[in-house]
Design an enzyme around this catalytic site. Structure first.
Site, PDB file in Angstrom:
ATOM      1  N   ARG A 276       0.794  -1.353  -0.029  1.00  0.00           N
ATOM      2  CA  ARG A 276       0.000  -0.042   0.160  1.00  0.00           C
ATOM      3  C   ARG A 276       0.887   1.208   0.002  1.00  0.00           C
ATOM      4  O   ARG A 276       0.478   2.202  -0.384  1.00  0.00           O
ATOM      5  CB  ARG A 276      -1.054   0.022   1.322  1.00  0.00           C
TER       6      ARG A 276
ATOM      7  N   HIS B 100      -2.054  -5.482  -3.527  1.00  0.00           N
ATOM      8  CA  HIS B 100      -2.455  -3.949  -3.787  1.00  0.00           C
ATOM      9  C   HIS B 100      -1.720  -3.454  -4.931  1.00  0.00           C
ATOM     10  O   HIS B 100      -0.346  -3.336  -4.990  1.00  0.00           O
ATOM     11  CB  HIS B 100      -2.199  -3.183  -2.752  1.00  0.00           C
TER      12      HIS B 100
ATOM     13  N   ASP C  23     -15.063   0.232  -0.064  1.00  0.00           N
ATOM     14  CA  ASP C  23     -14.655   1.254  -0.862  1.00  0.00           C
ATOM     15  C   ASP C  23     -14.497   0.851  -2.402  1.00  0.00           C
ATOM     16  O   ASP C  23     -14.807  -0.249  -2.765  1.00  0.00           O
ATOM     17  CB  ASP C  23     -13.313   1.810  -0.172  1.00  0.00           C
TER      18      ASP C  23
ATOM     19  N   LYS D 104     -15.450   5.683   0.633  1.00  0.00           N
ATOM     20  CA  LYS D 104     -14.637   6.153   1.789  1.00  0.00           C
ATOM     21  C   LYS D 104     -13.788   7.091   1.599  1.00  0.00           C
ATOM     22  O   LYS D 104     -12.995   7.542   0.874  1.00  0.00           O
ATOM     23  CB  LYS D 104     -13.788   4.584   1.995  1.00  0.00           C
TER      24      LYS D 104
ATOM     25  N   ARG E 245     -10.472   8.704   3.983  1.00  0.00           N
ATOM     26  CA  ARG E 245      -9.897   8.066   5.159  1.00  0.00           C
ATOM     27  C   ARG E 245      -9.369   9.335   5.844  1.00  0.00           C
ATOM     28  O   ARG E 245      -8.538  10.256   5.430  1.00  0.00           O
ATOM     29  CB  ARG E 245      -8.632   7.277   4.585  1.00  0.00           C
TER      30      ARG E 245
ATOM     31  N   ASP F  71     -13.558  -7.837   1.113  1.00  0.00           N
ATOM     32  CA  ASP F  71     -12.589  -6.905   0.954  1.00  0.00           C
ATOM     33  C   ASP F  71     -11.229  -7.599   0.876  1.00  0.00           C
ATOM     34  O   ASP F  71     -11.102  -8.828   1.042  1.00  0.00           O
ATOM     35  CB  ASP F  71     -12.393  -5.881   2.018  1.00  0.00           C
TER      36      ASP F  71
ATOM     37  N   THR G  10      -6.886  -2.661  10.743  1.00  0.00           N
ATOM     38  CA  THR G  10      -7.555  -2.326  12.108  1.00  0.00           C
ATOM     39  C   THR G  10      -9.051  -2.803  12.136  1.00  0.00           C
ATOM     40  O   THR G  10      -9.851  -2.792  13.341  1.00  0.00           O
ATOM     41  CB  THR G  10      -7.308  -0.709  12.303  1.00  0.00           C
ATOM     42  N   GLY G  11      -9.645  -3.013  11.038  1.00  0.00           N
ATOM     43  CA  GLY G  11     -11.300  -3.108  11.026  1.00  0.00           C
ATOM     44  C   GLY G  11     -12.031  -1.958  10.882  1.00  0.00           C
ATOM     45  O   GLY G  11     -13.370  -2.091  10.944  1.00  0.00           O
ATOM     46  N   GLY G  12     -11.265  -0.832  11.075  1.00  0.00           N
ATOM     47  CA  GLY G  12     -12.117   0.419  10.727  1.00  0.00           C
ATOM     48  C   GLY G  12     -13.067   0.468   9.844  1.00  0.00           C
ATOM     49  O   GLY G  12     -14.168   1.047   9.835  1.00  0.00           O
TER      50      GLY G  12
END
Length: 312
Positions: free
Chosen positions: A107, A141, A186, A210, A212, A236, A241-243
């Site tokens: 990423r 990614h 997202d 989304k 961020r 996904d 973090t699961g956010g």
């Protein structure tokens, strides 16, 4: 005189598969599924913290598949992986295939702020210096990487784990076009939502938008997605973090969605991520075993084996 038995001659022509500390579980599955010879690598630390590597297999003139995910302590995993791959080449392996189910640093593929390291480019240069023949990754990614083969200096194969997740869901649940929709949390997740929807029988799919705000905080908006009265399969590539998933579920519930099935390829689950996800009370929460975690119940080995069949 050559006293090798027919069995030994046949074994010597098969590839050897070796698993690192984060990949041995997959190496064992590949060996069992395809009849590859199973080798091993000894990894330990010297008292001063330096890494020791020793290959326990005769790889001279053989095709070797090395499997390791760059997870948990990614810097340690990277050193282990690079040392092992270079040793395999140095010991005379005919072809070296690096299977990296989870590629860390992917990423960080651009300089988002002045002075930043473009970490995946640095990592790719290290792989390129070793001259492996093939690299197999799973849902890496590649948003801003146009030509990974050129960047990594090897034939690059980025396969998906979403079909394995879909097979698991189809085996355990029933879905219909009238009651279930697939959602990517997202815009980038549209590619995985599309595959999941197709594999589950041609369901409708959509994505959320989304924004961020920080590494751990995101704002999710739903536009043009109808979920009222529907069960939702959220898919996904990574849960870190699961956010993102938490905010997606909150948004979809506010729109009238019913039950949730949450599926991800790579379950990194940083900090209290698992607790946050369980508190959402989903019908199921599942990931592949590219990264081992409490929810990694789907094997990625079949998808990797199919890729290796084409390569070898």
């Amino acid at each position: 005189m050559n006293f090798l038995t027919n069995f030994e001659r046949g074994l010597a022509t098969k590839p050897i598969v070796i698993g690192g500390r984060n990949g041995d579980h997959i190496a064992v599955e590949l060996s069992q599924a395809r009849g590859y010879e199973l080798g091993s690598v000894e990894v330990k630390k010297f008292p001063d913290g330096e890494t020791y590597i020793r290959i326990h297999a005769d790889v001279q003139g053989r095709d070797v598949i090395y499997v390791n995910s760059l997870q948990r302590e990614p810097n340690e995993s990277i050193i282990e992986t690079l040392y092992t791959l270079d040793t395999l080449r140095d010991l005379g392996a005919r072809r070296v295939v690096a299977v990296i189910p989870y590629m860390s640093y992917a990423r960080q593929d651009s300089r988002f702020n002045p002075g930043e390291a473009i970490s995946i480019h640095v990592l790719a240069k290290l792989f390129k210096s070793i001259s492996v023949d093939h690299i197999v990754t799973v849902d890496m990614h590649l948003h801003r990487i146009a030509d990974p083969s050129s960047l990594f200096g090897a034939n690059f194969h980025n396969i998906t784990g979403v079909r394995e997740l879909a097979r698991y869901l189809k085996k355990n649940y029933s879905f219909s076009k009238t009651s279930t929709v697939v959602i990517g949390p997202d815009e980038e997740a549209e590619q995985w939502a599309k595959v999941m929807a197709e594999e589950l029988g041609g369901l409708e799919y959509g994505v959320l938008e989304k924004t961020r705000l920080s590494p751990e905080k995101v704002v999710i908006e739903a536009r043009g997605v109808k979920v009222e009265g529907m069960d939702v399969v959220i898919v996904d590539d990574i849960i870190s973090t699961g956010g993102t998933i938490v905010e997606a579920v909150k948004t979809l519930r506010s729109m009238g969605a019913r039950d949730f099935y949450i599926a991800a390829v790579h379950a990194i689950l940083v900090g209290d991520a698992l607790s946050k996800l369980l508190r959402l009370n989903p019908r199921d929460l599942v990931a592949t075993n590219t990264v081992l975690s409490p929810i990694s119940r789907v094997s990625i080995a079949p998808a990797i084996a199919e890729a290796l069949d084409k390569i070898l």
